[in-house]
Motif scaffolding. Structure first.
Motif, PDB file in Angstrom:
ATOM      1  N   ALA A 185       0.857  -1.180   0.000  1.00  0.00           N
ATOM      2  CA  ALA A 185       0.000   0.000   0.000  1.00  0.00           C
ATOM      3  C   ALA A 185       0.894   1.231   0.000  1.00  0.00           C
ATOM      4  CB  ALA A 185      -0.915   0.007   1.217  1.00  0.00           C
ATOM      5  N   ILE A 186       0.641   2.156  -0.933  1.00  0.00           N
ATOM      6  CA  ILE A 186       1.462   3.358  -1.064  1.00  0.00           C
ATOM      7  C   ILE A 186       0.563   4.578  -0.997  1.00  0.00           C
ATOM      8  CG2 ILE A 186       3.057   4.633  -2.541  1.00  0.00           C
ATOM      9  CD1 ILE A 186       3.930   1.970  -3.748  1.00  0.00           C
ATOM     10  N   ASN A 187       0.885   5.486  -0.110  1.00  0.00           N
ATOM     11  CA  ASN A 187       0.082   6.686   0.083  1.00  0.00           C
ATOM     12  C   ASN A 187       0.150   7.585  -1.155  1.00  0.00           C
ATOM     13  OD1 ASN A 187      -1.511   8.577   1.377  1.00  0.00           O
ATOM     14  ND2 ASN A 187       0.183   9.546   2.445  1.00  0.00           N
ATOM     15  N   LEU A 188      -1.021   7.937  -1.691  1.00  0.00           N
ATOM     16  CA  LEU A 188      -1.127   8.810  -2.861  1.00  0.00           C
ATOM     17  C   LEU A 188      -2.086   9.946  -2.517  1.00  0.00           C
ATOM     18  CD1 LEU A 188      -1.508   6.062  -5.634  1.00  0.00           C
ATOM     19  CD2 LEU A 188       0.584   7.299  -5.003  1.00  0.00           C
ATOM     20  N   PRO A 189      -1.648  10.899  -1.708  1.00  0.00           N
ATOM     21  CA  PRO A 189      -2.554  11.922  -1.172  1.00  0.00           C
ATOM     22  C   PRO A 189      -3.033  12.930  -2.208  1.00  0.00           C
ATOM     23  CG  PRO A 189      -0.280  12.438  -0.622  1.00  0.00           C
ATOM     24  CD  PRO A 189      -0.254  11.080  -1.267  1.00  0.00           C
ATOM     25  N   GLY A 190      -4.122  13.604  -1.851  1.00  0.00           N
ATOM     26  CA  GLY A 190      -4.619  14.704  -2.659  1.00  0.00           C
ATOM     27  C   GLY A 190      -6.040  14.528  -3.117  1.00  0.00           C
ATOM     28  N   HIS A 191      -6.320  13.436  -3.820  1.00  0.00           N
ATOM     29  CA  HIS A 191      -7.668  13.237  -4.359  1.00  0.00           C
ATOM     30  C   HIS A 191      -8.705  13.091  -3.255  1.00  0.00           C
ATOM     31  CE1 HIS A 191     -10.841  11.917  -7.039  1.00  0.00           C
ATOM     32  NE2 HIS A 191     -11.034  10.878  -6.250  1.00  0.00           N
ATOM     33  N   ALA A 192      -8.395  12.291  -2.265  1.00  0.00           N
ATOM     34  CA  ALA A 192      -9.297  12.076  -1.125  1.00  0.00           C
ATOM     35  C   ALA A 192      -8.462  11.806   0.110  1.00  0.00           C
ATOM     36  CB  ALA A 192     -10.240  10.902  -1.399  1.00  0.00           C
ATOM     37  N   ALA A 193      -9.037  12.053   1.274  1.00  0.00           N
ATOM     38  CA  ALA A 193      -8.324  11.783   2.529  1.00  0.00           C
ATOM     39  C   ALA A 193      -7.980  10.297   2.606  1.00  0.00           C
ATOM     40  CB  ALA A 193      -9.200  12.180   3.712  1.00  0.00           C
ATOM     41  N   GLY A 194      -6.737   9.998   2.943  1.00  0.00           N
ATOM     42  CA  GLY A 194      -6.334   8.602   3.091  1.00  0.00           C
ATOM     43  C   GLY A 194      -6.366   7.805   1.803  1.00  0.00           C
ATOM     44  N   THR A 216      -6.365   9.600 -16.005  1.00  0.00           N
ATOM     45  CA  THR A 216      -5.946   8.994 -17.267  1.00  0.00           C
ATOM     46  C   THR A 216      -4.432   8.875 -17.278  1.00  0.00           C
ATOM     47  OG1 THR A 216      -5.658  11.088 -18.457  1.00  0.00           O
ATOM     48  CG2 THR A 216      -7.872  10.129 -18.466  1.00  0.00           C
ATOM     49  N   LYS A 217      -3.917   8.014 -18.162  1.00  0.00           N
ATOM     50  CA  LYS A 217      -2.457   7.894 -18.265  1.00  0.00           C
ATOM     51  C   LYS A 217      -1.842   9.146 -18.865  1.00  0.00           C
ATOM     52  CE  LYS A 217      -0.496   5.244 -21.165  1.00  0.00           C
ATOM     53  NZ  LYS A 217       0.023   4.037 -21.841  1.00  0.00           N
ATOM     54  N   ASP A 218      -2.591   9.851 -19.734  1.00  0.00           N
ATOM     55  CA  ASP A 218      -2.095  11.110 -20.279  1.00  0.00           C
ATOM     56  C   ASP A 218      -1.814  12.125 -19.178  1.00  0.00           C
ATOM     57  OD1 ASP A 218      -1.998  10.392 -22.905  1.00  0.00           O
ATOM     58  OD2 ASP A 218      -3.851  11.389 -23.502  1.00  0.00           O
ATOM     59  N   ALA A 219      -2.604  12.055 -18.109  1.00  0.00           N
ATOM     60  CA  ALA A 219      -2.465  13.038 -17.032  1.00  0.00           C
ATOM     61  C   ALA A 219      -1.077  12.990 -16.411  1.00  0.00           C
ATOM     62  CB  ALA A 219      -3.539  12.802 -15.973  1.00  0.00           C
ATOM     63  N   TYR A 220      -0.580  11.770 -16.115  1.00  0.00           N
ATOM     64  CA  TYR A 220       0.743  11.697 -15.486  1.00  0.00           C
ATOM     65  C   TYR A 220       1.873  11.665 -16.519  1.00  0.00           C
ATOM     66  CZ  TYR A 220       0.489   6.589 -16.256  1.00  0.00           C
ATOM     67  OH  TYR A 220       0.372   5.342 -16.806  1.00  0.00           O
ATOM     68  N   GLU A 221       1.602  11.180 -17.728  1.00  0.00           N
ATOM     69  CA  GLU A 221       2.644  11.154 -18.750  1.00  0.00           C
ATOM     70  C   GLU A 221       2.943  12.551 -19.290  1.00  0.00           C
ATOM     71  OE1 GLU A 221       1.740   8.441 -21.866  1.00  0.00           O
ATOM     72  OE2 GLU A 221       1.756   6.674 -20.563  1.00  0.00           O
ATOM     73  N   LYS A 222       1.888  13.394 -19.388  1.00  0.00           N
ATOM     74  CA  LYS A 222       2.037  14.716 -20.005  1.00  0.00           C
ATOM     75  C   LYS A 222       1.803  15.861 -19.019  1.00  0.00           C
ATOM     76  CE  LYS A 222       0.308  12.766 -24.343  1.00  0.00           C
ATOM     77  NZ  LYS A 222      -0.761  12.839 -25.381  1.00  0.00           N
ATOM     78  N   SER A 223       1.676  15.542 -17.733  1.00  0.00           N
ATOM     79  CA  SER A 223       1.424  16.556 -16.699  1.00  0.00           C
ATOM     80  C   SER A 223       0.197  17.399 -17.041  1.00  0.00           C
ATOM     81  CB  SER A 223       2.655  17.464 -16.513  1.00  0.00           C
ATOM     82  OG  SER A 223       3.763  16.716 -16.053  1.00  0.00           O
ATOM     83  N   MET A 234     -11.796  17.602  -3.932  1.00  0.00           N
ATOM     84  CA  MET A 234     -10.588  16.906  -3.493  1.00  0.00           C
ATOM     85  C   MET A 234     -10.200  17.282  -2.070  1.00  0.00           C
ATOM     86  SD  MET A 234      -8.116  16.788  -6.804  1.00  0.00           S
ATOM     87  CE  MET A 234      -8.694  16.259  -8.427  1.00  0.00           C
ATOM     88  N   ASP A 235      -9.340  16.477  -1.515  1.00  0.00           N
ATOM     89  CA  ASP A 235      -8.853  16.727  -0.161  1.00  0.00           C
ATOM     90  C   ASP A 235      -7.798  17.830  -0.148  1.00  0.00           C
ATOM     91  OD1 ASP A 235      -8.664  15.952   2.686  1.00  0.00           O
ATOM     92  OD2 ASP A 235      -6.637  15.318   2.124  1.00  0.00           O
ATOM     93  N   SER A 236      -6.912  17.845  -1.156  1.00  0.00           N
ATOM     94  CA  SER A 236      -5.847  18.847  -1.204  1.00  0.00           C
ATOM     95  C   SER A 236      -5.363  19.021  -2.638  1.00  0.00           C
ATOM     96  CB  SER A 236      -4.665  18.435  -0.320  1.00  0.00           C
ATOM     97  OG  SER A 236      -3.544  19.252  -0.557  1.00  0.00           O
ATOM     98  N   ARG A 237      -5.520  20.222  -3.165  1.00  0.00           N
ATOM     99  CA  ARG A 237      -5.045  20.521  -4.523  1.00  0.00           C
ATOM    100  C   ARG A 237      -3.530  20.351  -4.608  1.00  0.00           C
ATOM    101  NH1 ARG A 237      -6.334  25.940  -8.116  1.00  0.00           N
ATOM    102  NH2 ARG A 237      -4.764  25.580  -9.745  1.00  0.00           N
ATOM    103  N   LYS A 238      -2.814  20.913  -3.646  1.00  0.00           N
ATOM    104  CA  LYS A 238      -1.347  20.859  -3.648  1.00  0.00           C
ATOM    105  C   LYS A 238      -0.855  19.414  -3.634  1.00  0.00           C
ATOM    106  CE  LYS A 238       2.679  22.627  -1.076  1.00  0.00           C
ATOM    107  NZ  LYS A 238       3.280  21.329  -0.706  1.00  0.00           N
ATOM    108  N   ALA A 239      -1.434  18.600  -2.742  1.00  0.00           N
ATOM    109  CA  ALA A 239      -1.006  17.203  -2.627  1.00  0.00           C
ATOM    110  C   ALA A 239      -1.350  16.416  -3.888  1.00  0.00           C
ATOM    111  CB  ALA A 239      -1.649  16.557  -1.408  1.00  0.00           C
ATOM    112  N   THR A 243       1.323  14.453  -6.120  1.00  0.00           N
ATOM    113  CA  THR A 243       1.192  13.012  -6.376  1.00  0.00           C
ATOM    114  C   THR A 243       1.199  12.725  -7.872  1.00  0.00           C
ATOM    115  OG1 THR A 243      -0.015  12.573  -4.318  1.00  0.00           O
ATOM    116  CG2 THR A 243      -0.340  11.021  -6.116  1.00  0.00           C
ATOM    117  N   LEU A 244       0.467  13.536  -8.637  1.00  0.00           N
ATOM    118  CA  LEU A 244       0.438  13.350 -10.090  1.00  0.00           C
ATOM    119  C   LEU A 244       1.834  13.518 -10.680  1.00  0.00           C
ATOM    120  CD1 LEU A 244      -1.526  12.780 -12.414  1.00  0.00           C
ATOM    121  CD2 LEU A 244      -1.789  15.249 -12.694  1.00  0.00           C
TER     122      LEU A 244
END
Length: 277
Positions: A185-194, A216-223, A234-239, A243-244
């Motif tokens: 399990a790897i913490n990926l914060p930002g979208h939702a708490a926990g 989408t995969k484009d989101a992390y491949e192309k920022s 979302m829980d946190s825009r910055k986080a 994470t992305l």
């Protein structure tokens, strides 16, 4: 061994998710994972939608959820029906790993009365402390949670953190779910708490189920960052952005790792194609 299933879908304007000016509706399938663990048995990563989602959103204020994110779930897409057609009874599911508690990820929990739950204590505390309206604004529907959830769950944060392999950089630590090196399990914060992803080591290079850390995969491949309005739920825009960006770094460093967002049709098709080849 990891298998992917599509369990319904919803629609969002493309502009909200990819940050462009295209207001046409974009289809977002709800994908879940089925993991065949050699000693722990069958494990689900989330459950996707279920018919129950429609029943709990029939009246306001919950109806607003189904209006803003209209959902379709064909009879053959119901997760229990798909599993049964593959010779798996709901009682055969031993564990359900919950990435986060948004309705499109937990609507099927009640269909597995014998399963144990693995989730974040932070995530569960968040949904339980929010009222009906404040929870709804964040995408939570408490009626989807089994009444005996407390008796059947274990919390990720109660495990001892462990260092991750170099190939998973920039992610440095995670939680070895069964203390056998199979699932982290790897913490990926930002979208939702926990919000947590699950790294599965069963394939050659490993598969990283990242939930909604990227849509989408484009989101992390192309920022490609979402429309600012998307951050309201979302829980946190910055986080989320951090994470992305981290997923983008992981993709650049280790392209052999399969990164699978829960709502990316292309990632789903590519994974299934690779499994068949």
């Amino acid at each position: 061994m990891l298998e992917l299933y599509k369990v319904g879908h919803c629609w969002h304007p493309e502009a909200m998710v990819l940050g462009n000016c295209n207001l046409s509706k974009m289809k977002f399938p709800a994908h879940i994972g089925l993991i065949r663990h050699p000693t722990k048995g069958l494990i689900l990563f989330d459950t996707g939608y279920a018919k129950r989602f429609s029943s709990v959103t029939k009246r306001f204020p919950e109806k607003a959820y189904s209006i803003l994110t209209p959902m379709k779930l064909g009879c053959k897409e119901q997760l229990t029906e798909q599993l049964i057609s593959n010779g798996i009874h709901p009682s055969d599911i031993k564990y359900i790993f919950i990435s986060h508690f948004h309705a499109d990820h937990i609507a099927g929990l009640l269909d597995f009365p014998d399963a144990k739950f693995i989730c974040s204590k932070v995530a569960f505390t968040e949904i339980m402390k929010l009222g009906k309206l404040s929870g709804l604004i964040k995408g939570y529907l408490k009626k989807l949670i089994p009444t005996d959830f407390h008796k059947r769950c274990s919390f990720i944060e109660d495990l001892k953190p462990t260092a991750l392999t170099q190939k998973l950089r920039p992610f440095h630590s995670g939680f070895d779910i069964f203390n056998d090196g199979s699932l982290f399990a790897i913490n990926l914060p930002g979208h939702a708490a926990g919000h947590y992803g699950l790294f599965c080591t069963g394939t050659k290079a490993g598969t990283f189920l990242v939930g909604d850390a990227a849509w989408t995969k484009d989101a992390y491949e192309k920022s490609l960052y979402p429309n600012p309005l998307a951050y309201l739920i979302m829980d946190s825009r910055k986080a989320y952005i951090e994470t992305l960006d981290s997923l983008g770094q992981l993709y650049g460093n280790s392209k052999d790792i399969k990164i699978i967002p829960s709502h990316c049709e292309l990632s789903f098709k590519e994974y299934c194609r690779d499994q068949q080849s």
